[in-house]
Write a protein that holds these residues in place. Structure first.
Motif, PDB file in Angstrom:
ATOM      1  N   ALA A  79       0.824  -1.206   0.000  1.00  7.43           N
ATOM      2  CA  ALA A  79       0.000   0.000   0.000  1.00  7.43           C
ATOM      3  C   ALA A  79       0.860   1.258   0.000  1.00  7.43           C
ATOM      4  CB  ALA A  79      -0.904   0.003   1.237  1.00  7.43           C
ATOM      5  N   ALA A  80       0.217   2.357  -0.338  1.00  7.66           N
ATOM      6  CA  ALA A  80       0.886   3.653  -0.287  1.00  7.66           C
ATOM      7  C   ALA A  80       1.125   4.028   1.172  1.00  7.66           C
ATOM      8  CB  ALA A  80       0.021   4.700  -0.962  1.00  7.66           C
ATOM      9  N   ALA A  94       6.094  -2.606  -7.198  1.00 14.31           N
ATOM     10  CA  ALA A  94       5.741  -4.021  -7.045  1.00 14.31           C
ATOM     11  C   ALA A  94       6.990  -4.798  -6.653  1.00 14.31           C
ATOM     12  CB  ALA A  94       5.170  -4.552  -8.349  1.00 14.31           C
ATOM     13  N   GLY A  95       6.874  -5.623  -5.636  1.00 16.50           N
ATOM     14  CA  GLY A  95       7.989  -6.419  -5.171  1.00 16.50           C
ATOM     15  C   GLY A  95       8.939  -5.667  -4.249  1.00 16.50           C
ATOM     16  N   ARG A  96       8.680  -4.393  -3.995  1.00 16.76           N
ATOM     17  CA  ARG A  96       9.534  -3.610  -3.091  1.00 16.76           C
ATOM     18  C   ARG A  96       8.701  -3.226  -1.884  1.00 16.76           C
ATOM     19  NH1 ARG A  96      14.539  -1.257  -2.508  1.00 16.76           N
ATOM     20  NH2 ARG A  96      14.450   0.694  -1.391  1.00 16.76           N
ATOM     21  N   GLU A  97       8.636  -4.118  -0.937  1.00 17.78           N
ATOM     22  CA  GLU A  97       7.812  -3.897   0.236  1.00 17.78           C
ATOM     23  C   GLU A  97       8.383  -2.785   1.110  1.00 17.78           C
ATOM     24  OE1 GLU A  97       8.959  -7.005  -0.527  1.00 17.78           O
ATOM     25  OE2 GLU A  97       7.147  -7.901  -1.315  1.00 17.78           O
ATOM     26  N   TRP A  98       7.545  -2.250   1.946  1.00 16.88           N
ATOM     27  CA  TRP A  98       7.905  -1.163   2.854  1.00 16.88           C
ATOM     28  C   TRP A  98       9.059  -1.567   3.762  1.00 16.88           C
ATOM     29  CZ3 TRP A  98       7.687   3.744   3.055  1.00 16.88           C
ATOM     30  CH2 TRP A  98       7.766   4.451   4.259  1.00 16.88           C
ATOM     31  N   GLY A 111      11.984  15.386   5.777  1.00 11.98           N
ATOM     32  CA  GLY A 111      13.009  14.793   6.628  1.00 11.98           C
ATOM     33  C   GLY A 111      12.476  14.016   7.814  1.00 11.98           C
ATOM     34  N   ALA A 112      11.170  13.794   7.881  1.00  7.57           N
ATOM     35  CA  ALA A 112      10.586  13.045   8.994  1.00  7.57           C
ATOM     36  C   ALA A 112      11.074  11.596   8.944  1.00  7.57           C
ATOM     37  CB  ALA A 112       9.067  13.086   8.913  1.00  7.57           C
ATOM     38  N   PRO A 113      11.169  10.925  10.104  1.00  7.39           N
ATOM     39  CA  PRO A 113      11.640   9.542  10.130  1.00  7.39           C
ATOM     40  C   PRO A 113      10.606   8.572   9.536  1.00  7.39           C
ATOM     41  CG  PRO A 113      10.895  10.191  12.301  1.00  7.39           C
ATOM     42  CD  PRO A 113      10.856  11.434  11.438  1.00  7.39           C
ATOM     43  N   LYS A 114      11.045   7.363   9.268  1.00  7.19           N
ATOM     44  CA  LYS A 114      10.180   6.321   8.695  1.00  7.19           C
ATOM     45  C   LYS A 114       8.934   6.114   9.557  1.00  7.19           C
ATOM     46  CE  LYS A 114      10.155   1.463   7.352  1.00  7.19           C
ATOM     47  NZ  LYS A 114      10.924   0.227   7.260  1.00  7.19           N
ATOM     48  N   SER A 115       9.096   6.236  10.868  1.00 13.08           N
ATOM     49  CA  SER A 115       7.965   6.013  11.778  1.00 13.08           C
ATOM     50  C   SER A 115       6.835   7.012  11.567  1.00 13.08           C
ATOM     51  CB  SER A 115       8.442   6.058  13.230  1.00 13.08           C
ATOM     52  OG  SER A 115       8.998   7.325  13.520  1.00 13.08           O
ATOM     53  N   ALA A 116       7.102   8.135  10.906  1.00 13.49           N
ATOM     54  CA  ALA A 116       6.058   9.142  10.651  1.00 13.49           C
ATOM     55  C   ALA A 116       5.142   8.727   9.506  1.00 13.49           C
ATOM     56  CB  ALA A 116       6.688  10.496  10.338  1.00 13.49           C
ATOM     57  N   PHE A 117       5.528   7.704   8.746  1.00 11.97           N
ATOM     58  CA  PHE A 117       4.707   7.257   7.616  1.00 11.97           C
ATOM     59  C   PHE A 117       3.646   6.268   8.082  1.00 11.97           C
ATOM     60  CE2 PHE A 117       8.173   9.103   5.400  1.00 11.97           C
ATOM     61  CZ  PHE A 117       7.679   9.488   4.167  1.00 11.97           C
ATOM     62  N   LYS A 118       2.440   6.483   7.604  1.00  8.39           N
ATOM     63  CA  LYS A 118       1.308   5.603   7.930  1.00  8.39           C
ATOM     64  C   LYS A 118       0.724   5.070   6.627  1.00  8.39           C
ATOM     65  CE  LYS A 118       1.832   6.862  12.146  1.00  8.39           C
ATOM     66  NZ  LYS A 118       2.843   6.132  12.876  1.00  8.39           N
ATOM     67  N   VAL A 119       0.112   3.906   6.689  1.00  2.96           N
ATOM     68  CA  VAL A 119      -0.517   3.326   5.501  1.00  2.96           C
ATOM     69  C   VAL A 119      -1.661   4.229   5.072  1.00  2.96           C
ATOM     70  CG1 VAL A 119      -1.769   1.348   4.573  1.00  2.96           C
ATOM     71  CG2 VAL A 119       0.124   0.999   6.164  1.00  2.96           C
TER      72      VAL A 119
END
Length: 122
Positions: A79-80, A94-98, A111-119
C-alpha cells in the motif's frame, strides 16, 4: 652531469610514488570487489527471487493462499505510505515492500523519520 643525476633521482622518486599509489588503488579495488561479493551473497540469501542475477528475469510469483492474496508482506507492504508530517506519499514498486526501506529512511520532502509514515487509506 649533476643536473642529470638530480633529474634521474627525481624521476625515480616520482615513479616509485606512482607505483605505490597504483598498488594502493589495486588493493582498494580488491577490497571493494570483496565487499560487493559479500553484499551480493547477502542479497541472494535474503531475496531468492534475485538469486540467479539474470538481468530482466521475471521474479517468481508470490505464494498465495486460497483467496489469491499474498501470504507474506500483507496489504500494508504494497500500500501507499503517507508522511503524517507533510503528506508526502510513497507508492512502493511491485515487489519492493515497505520493510525494504531502512529504519534510517527519511521523508524526502520534510526529513521526517520512517515512523512518521502511515498506511494511506486511499
Amino acid at each position: 652531469q649533476a643536473e642529470a643525476e638530480r633529474f634521474l633521482e627525481k624521476y625515480q622518486k616520482e615513479e616509485a610514488e606512482a607505483r605505490r599509489k597504483a598498488a594502493m588503488e589495486a588493493d582498494e579495488v580488491d577490497e571493494l570487489t570483496k565487499a560487493r561479493e559479500v553484499l551480493l551473497a547477502k542479497v541472494k540469501e535474503e531475496s531468492p527471487e534475485v538469486a540467479d542475477g539474470t538481468p530482466g528475469a521475471d521474479p517468481p510469483a508470490p505464494a498465495t493462499s486460497g483467496d489469491d492474496a499474498p501470504t507474506s508482506g500483507g496489504a500494508s507492504d504494497a500500500a501507499a505510505h503517507e508522511c503524517s508530517n507533510c503528506g508526502y506519499t510513497i507508492f512502493p514498486a511491485a515487489g519492493r515492500e515497505w520493510k525494504f526501506f531502512g529504519e534510517d529512511f527519511k521523508c524526502p520532502q520534510c526529513g521526517a523519520p520512517k515512523s512518521a509514515f502511515k498506511v494511506s487509506e486511499d
